[in-house]
Design a protein around this motif. Structure first.
Motif, PDB file in Angstrom:
ATOM      1  N   TYR A 101      -2.368 -12.220   4.445  1.00 60.52           N
ATOM      2  CA  TYR A 101      -1.401 -11.129   4.448  1.00 60.52           C
ATOM      3  C   TYR A 101      -1.068 -10.682   5.857  1.00 60.52           C
ATOM      4  O   TYR A 101      -1.949 -10.488   6.684  1.00 60.52           O
ATOM      5  N   LYS A 102       0.244 -10.546   6.097  1.00 61.78           N
ATOM      6  CA  LYS A 102       0.747 -10.072   7.382  1.00 61.78           C
ATOM      7  C   LYS A 102       1.746  -8.955   7.131  1.00 61.78           C
ATOM      8  O   LYS A 102       2.516  -9.001   6.162  1.00 61.78           O
ATOM      9  N   TYR A 103       1.734  -7.969   8.010  1.00 66.38           N
ATOM     10  CA  TYR A 103       2.673  -6.852   7.925  1.00 66.38           C
ATOM     11  C   TYR A 103       4.111  -7.367   7.914  1.00 66.38           C
ATOM     12  O   TYR A 103       4.474  -8.223   8.711  1.00 66.38           O
ATOM     13  N   GLU A 104       4.910  -6.842   6.978  1.00 63.52           N
ATOM     14  CA  GLU A 104       6.335  -7.192   6.947  1.00 63.52           C
ATOM     15  C   GLU A 104       7.204  -5.994   7.288  1.00 63.52           C
ATOM     16  O   GLU A 104       8.083  -6.081   8.126  1.00 63.52           O
ATOM     17  N   LYS A 105       6.967  -4.837   6.599  1.00 63.66           N
ATOM     18  CA  LYS A 105       7.773  -3.655   6.916  1.00 63.66           C
ATOM     19  C   LYS A 105       7.165  -2.399   6.314  1.00 63.66           C
ATOM     20  O   LYS A 105       6.339  -2.460   5.405  1.00 63.66           O
ATOM     21  N   THR A 106       7.614  -1.260   6.849  1.00 60.35           N
ATOM     22  CA  THR A 106       7.237   0.047   6.329  1.00 60.35           C
ATOM     23  C   THR A 106       8.454   0.654   5.643  1.00 60.35           C
ATOM     24  O   THR A 106       9.556   0.667   6.212  1.00 60.35           O
ATOM     25  N   ILE A 107       8.245   1.139   4.425  1.00 64.49           N
ATOM     26  CA  ILE A 107       9.311   1.747   3.624  1.00 64.49           C
ATOM     27  C   ILE A 107       9.089   3.264   3.658  1.00 64.49           C
ATOM     28  O   ILE A 107       7.996   3.734   3.337  1.00 64.49           O
ATOM     29  N   THR A 108      10.111   4.008   4.043  1.00 60.52           N
ATOM     30  CA  THR A 108       9.960   5.462   4.236  1.00 60.52           C
ATOM     31  C   THR A 108      10.924   6.252   3.353  1.00 60.52           C
ATOM     32  O   THR A 108      11.493   7.257   3.791  1.00 60.52           O
ATOM     33  N   ASP A 109      11.092   5.825   2.105  1.00 65.04           N
ATOM     34  CA  ASP A 109      12.035   6.504   1.209  1.00 65.04           C
ATOM     35  C   ASP A 109      11.457   7.751   0.542  1.00 65.04           C
ATOM     36  O   ASP A 109      12.212   8.589   0.055  1.00 65.04           O
ATOM     37  N   HIS A 110      10.124   7.874   0.488  1.00 68.36           N
ATOM     38  CA  HIS A 110       9.518   9.064  -0.122  1.00 68.36           C
ATOM     39  C   HIS A 110       9.394  10.182   0.902  1.00 68.36           C
ATOM     40  O   HIS A 110       9.306   9.939   2.111  1.00 68.36           O
ATOM     41  N   LYS A 111       9.385  11.430   0.400  1.00 70.08           N
ATOM     42  CA  LYS A 111       9.338  12.619   1.260  1.00 70.08           C
ATOM     43  C   LYS A 111       8.045  13.417   1.107  1.00 70.08           C
ATOM     44  O   LYS A 111       7.956  14.549   1.555  1.00 70.08           O
ATOM     45  N   THR A 127       0.853  -1.186   0.000  1.00 70.69           N
ATOM     46  CA  THR A 127       0.000   0.000   0.000  1.00 70.69           C
ATOM     47  C   THR A 127       0.890   1.238   0.000  1.00 70.69           C
ATOM     48  O   THR A 127       2.046   1.192   0.440  1.00 70.69           O
ATOM     49  N   CYS A 128       0.322   2.338  -0.495  1.00 66.91           N
ATOM     50  CA  CYS A 128       1.031   3.614  -0.426  1.00 66.91           C
ATOM     51  C   CYS A 128       0.061   4.656   0.110  1.00 66.91           C
ATOM     52  O   CYS A 128      -1.151   4.557  -0.086  1.00 66.91           O
ATOM     53  N   SER A 129       0.612   5.667   0.795  1.00 67.39           N
ATOM     54  CA  SER A 129      -0.240   6.524   1.598  1.00 67.39           C
ATOM     55  C   SER A 129       0.198   7.981   1.602  1.00 67.39           C
ATOM     56  O   SER A 129       1.316   8.324   1.238  1.00 67.39           O
ATOM     57  N   GLU A 130      -0.725   8.813   2.098  1.00 60.37           N
ATOM     58  CA  GLU A 130      -0.448  10.240   2.262  1.00 60.37           C
ATOM     59  C   GLU A 130       0.450  10.523   3.459  1.00 60.37           C
ATOM     60  O   GLU A 130       0.849  11.656   3.673  1.00 60.37           O
ATOM     61  N   ASP A 131       0.799   9.486   4.249  1.00 61.40           N
ATOM     62  CA  ASP A 131       1.758   9.693   5.344  1.00 61.40           C
ATOM     63  C   ASP A 131       3.193   9.467   4.866  1.00 61.40           C
ATOM     64  O   ASP A 131       4.103   9.319   5.673  1.00 61.40           O
ATOM     65  N   PHE A 132       3.391   9.454   3.540  1.00 63.66           N
ATOM     66  CA  PHE A 132       4.684   9.327   2.855  1.00 63.66           C
ATOM     67  C   PHE A 132       5.235   7.900   2.894  1.00 63.66           C
ATOM     68  O   PHE A 132       6.382   7.668   2.531  1.00 63.66           O
ATOM     69  N   SER A 133       4.427   6.933   3.346  1.00 59.36           N
ATOM     70  CA  SER A 133       4.947   5.578   3.522  1.00 59.36           C
ATOM     71  C   SER A 133       4.427   4.597   2.476  1.00 59.36           C
ATOM     72  O   SER A 133       3.386   4.808   1.852  1.00 59.36           O
TER      73      SER A 133
END
Length: 137
Positions: free
Chosen positions: A34-44, A19-25
């Motif tokens: 489906y189970k959570y694996e990780k959050t990617i925070t490369d976008h600003k 998923t992609c979101s307005e919280d930049f993640s």
């Protein structure tokens, strides 16, 4: 929390969902179930769109930060960044991404009124199509 802007899932095993979101993640899940694996925070800035390649080998995210990022479809690790405007992919926020054919190329569409075709092997822009010059276009 902020709104989720898009969801993509891999078309083949091992199944993944992003998923992609307005919280930049960008949030990476493994399944099924489906189970959570990780959050990617490369976008600003807002992450507007995410798409998996037709084979599931990789996925691409685009953002209002003018960046397009390519990730490994199995691990969620960044592979490369698409660049043609100095340090960015576009001169304006990128709204959408779509894979072409066999998944070796993507199109990106931006608020800068351009659509670009990218070669994913080299992370370079193949062609730029202008969609108008004036604000009213």
């Amino acid at each position: 929390g902020k709104d989720v802007n898009a969801l993509a899932h891999s078309p083949a095993r091992p199944f993944k969902a992003v998923t992609c979101s307005e919280d930049f993640s960008v949030v990476f899940h493994s399944g099924v179930p489906y189970k959570y694996e990780k959050t990617i925070t490369d976008h600003k800035n807002f992450v507007n769109c995410v798409r998996f390649s037709p084979t599931g080998a990789n996925f691409c995210t685009v953002s209002s930060d003018k960046r397009a990022l390519l990730f490994d479809g199995k691990t969620g690790s960044m592979i490369s960044e698409l660049k043609s405007e100095g340090e960015f992919a576009h001169k304006g926020g990128i709204m959408s991404v779509s894979y072409k054919g066999d998944g070796t190329q993507v199109f990106t569409a931006s608020a800068d009124k351009t659509v670009k075709l990218w070669d994913l092997e080299t992370s370079t822009c193949i062609t730029t199509m202008e969609m108008g010059k004036d604000v009213a276009d």
